[in-house]
Design a protein around this motif. Structure first.
Motif, PDB file in Angstrom:
ATOM      1  N   ARG A 162       0.843  -1.187   0.000  1.00 40.08           N
ATOM      2  CA  ARG A 162       0.000   0.000   0.000  1.00 40.08           C
ATOM      3  C   ARG A 162       0.886   1.248   0.000  1.00 40.08           C
ATOM      4  N   MET A 163       0.334   2.349  -0.434  1.00 35.49           N
ATOM      5  CA  MET A 163       1.112   3.588  -0.446  1.00 35.49           C
ATOM      6  C   MET A 163       1.558   3.971   0.953  1.00 35.49           C
ATOM      7  N   ASP A 164       0.716   3.749   1.949  1.00 35.45           N
ATOM      8  CA  ASP A 164       1.081   4.154   3.306  1.00 35.45           C
ATOM      9  C   ASP A 164       2.100   3.216   3.954  1.00 35.45           C
ATOM     10  N   GLU A 165       2.554   2.206   3.224  1.00 38.93           N
ATOM     11  CA  GLU A 165       3.607   1.315   3.704  1.00 38.93           C
ATOM     12  C   GLU A 165       4.976   1.675   3.128  1.00 38.93           C
ATOM     13  N   ILE A 166       5.076   2.801   2.445  1.00 43.63           N
ATOM     14  CA  ILE A 166       6.308   3.127   1.728  1.00 43.63           C
ATOM     15  C   ILE A 166       7.491   3.345   2.662  1.00 43.63           C
ATOM     16  N   ASN A 167       7.295   3.942   3.816  1.00 49.77           N
ATOM     17  CA  ASN A 167       8.435   4.172   4.709  1.00 49.77           C
ATOM     18  C   ASN A 167       8.996   2.865   5.242  1.00 49.77           C
ATOM     19  N   THR A 168       8.115   1.912   5.534  1.00 50.42           N
ATOM     20  CA  THR A 168       8.576   0.583   5.931  1.00 50.42           C
ATOM     21  C   THR A 168       9.292  -0.102   4.775  1.00 50.42           C
ATOM     22  N   ALA A 169       8.784   0.092   3.546  1.00 47.12           N
ATOM     23  CA  ALA A 169       9.434  -0.490   2.369  1.00 47.12           C
ATOM     24  C   ALA A 169      10.839   0.068   2.195  1.00 47.12           C
ATOM     25  N   PHE A 170      11.017   1.379   2.437  1.00 46.95           N
ATOM     26  CA  PHE A 170      12.344   1.975   2.349  1.00 46.95           C
ATOM     27  C   PHE A 170      13.286   1.334   3.370  1.00 46.95           C
ATOM     28  N   GLU A 171      12.798   1.133   4.586  1.00 46.40           N
ATOM     29  CA  GLU A 171      13.627   0.518   5.627  1.00 46.40           C
ATOM     30  C   GLU A 171      14.016  -0.904   5.222  1.00 46.40           C
TER      31      GLU A 171
END
Length: 372
Positions: free
Chosen positions: A321-330
């Motif tokens: 989801r778009m709101d999971e992007i910061n976790t994806a970056f990590e």
């Protein structure tokens, strides 16, 4: 066109909802409802200003696919309802020698090519905003046709990871009977393995993560070498014709030089930070070249899409989801993704809270596209 996206206004901030306006398509332009966007390691570098060139606000995303919602006057390549993709560029002078040869990424016009995001090289000097957003406008010359055989979510990473690794293979004439080395088996590298096999080469995967061996072999690699295994590296000395080096950070290139045949090439596609203490003696005595390669032109990007359709090559993706992007970056920093995140942009369009909380960007940008 009121657009909601995810971006950041400083290097230390996490990505969060932003909103801005893209103007309706003019003559020669198309508008796209973004359905999916791939997450590239360069998105992380740019959002964190690792290359010291980020222009704020920064809305990443250059593996963009979706459906055409409107076309401007004179558009012939697309109609409303068509599937379309946008890669790393949205414009160039279209007149210089490089553009004439189909190498728009090396445009030598007054402002060079215009990047899909963080591309403040438009004639009016304003910034560009990328595909982590609900809508996009682009010149039809810089939009790609997505083959029917490829689902949109799988098409997205091909527009950067696919073309970036295909380009040096094409340029250096990789063919059957040659040996391709792929250094770094992540988002780019896992595409390089599959494309190299489709071109008929023997493919050797070079990794510092031996735990990936089974996954890499499933991609079709003929051999997997642990770069930290001295015996294995010595046993494979002077056996490789071309290495596509996808490693996105500074590292020691010398162990890879020892693997190269005479008159071979290492193509660097991911590291903008340089190499220390490069062993030029090996380069001279073995006639080994170290070269750079930047994405690819529009025609070559269309070509690699068709190649992937023909040979059933697909990126291995994890939808987020778009709101999971910061976790994806990590997770990307920790090399904990096999092998590419792709954002389902419907998750942003359906997120009413994000639209309500989005910060309005007070920027005179009129979208990514300008006249010639």
């Amino acid at each position: 066109m009121e657009v909601v996206g995810y971006g950041t206004q400083e290097a230390s901030a996490k990505l969060s909802p932003l909103k801005f306006t893209r103007e309706d398509p003019r003559a020669g332009e198309i508008a796209i409802e973004v359905t999916h966007c791939g997450v590239c390691h360069s998105d992380l570098h740019q959002a964190r200003d690792d290359w010291d060139n980020t222009v704020w606000p920064c809305i990443p995303g250059h593996e963009v696919v979706g459906t055409v919602t409107a076309v401007g006057e004179g558009v012939t390549k697309f109609k409303v309802g068509d599937r379309a993709g946008i890669g790393c560029m949205v414009n160039s002078c279209q007149e210089c020698d490089q553009c004439d040869m189909g190498h728009e990424q090396y445009c030598t016009g007054p402002k060079s090519c215009t990047l899909t995001y963080n591309g403040p090289k438009k004639p009016d000097g304003t910034n560009t905003y990328g595909g982590y957003s609900t809508g996009f406008v682009v010149r039809e010359e810089f939009a790609l046709t997505i083959p029917d055989a490829i689902d949109l979510e799988h098409a997205a990473p091909i527009l950067c990871a696919g073309i970036t690794t295909y380009q040096p293979m094409k340029y250096f004439g990789l063919k059957e009977g040659m040996t391709l080395g792929v250094a770094g088996i992540g988002g780019l590298g896992h595409m390089a393995v599959q494309i190299g096999k489709a071109l008929g080469a023997k493919v050797v995967a070079l990794t510092t993560s031996p735990g990936k061996k089974d996954a890499i072999e499933k991609l079709g690699a003929d051999a997997v070498i642990d770069v930290n295994d001295g015996d294995a590296m010595e046993a494979n000395a002077q056996t490789i014709d071309l290495i596509v080096n996808t490693i996105p950070y500074q590292h020691d290139l010398n162990p890879y030089l020892a693997l190269m045949k005479a008159k071979s090439q290492i193509a660097v596609v991911g590291n903008f930070l340089g190499f220390d203490d490069l062993d030029t003696a090996t380069m001279v005595f073995q006639h080994v070249g170290v070269t750079g390669s930047l994405i690819g032109g529009v025609a070559d990007t269309q070509e690699v899409l068709e190649l992937c359709a023909k040979h059933d090559i697909r990126p291995e993706i994890e939808m987020i989801r778009m709101d999971e992007i910061n976790t994806a970056f990590e997770r990307m920093q920790e090399e904990d993704v096999r092998f590419r995140h792709v954002i389902d942009m419907a998750s942003l369009r359906d997120d009413k809270d994000a639209a309500d909380k989005a910060v309005k960007i007070d920027d005179p940008v009129r979208g990514e596209v300008v006249g010639r």
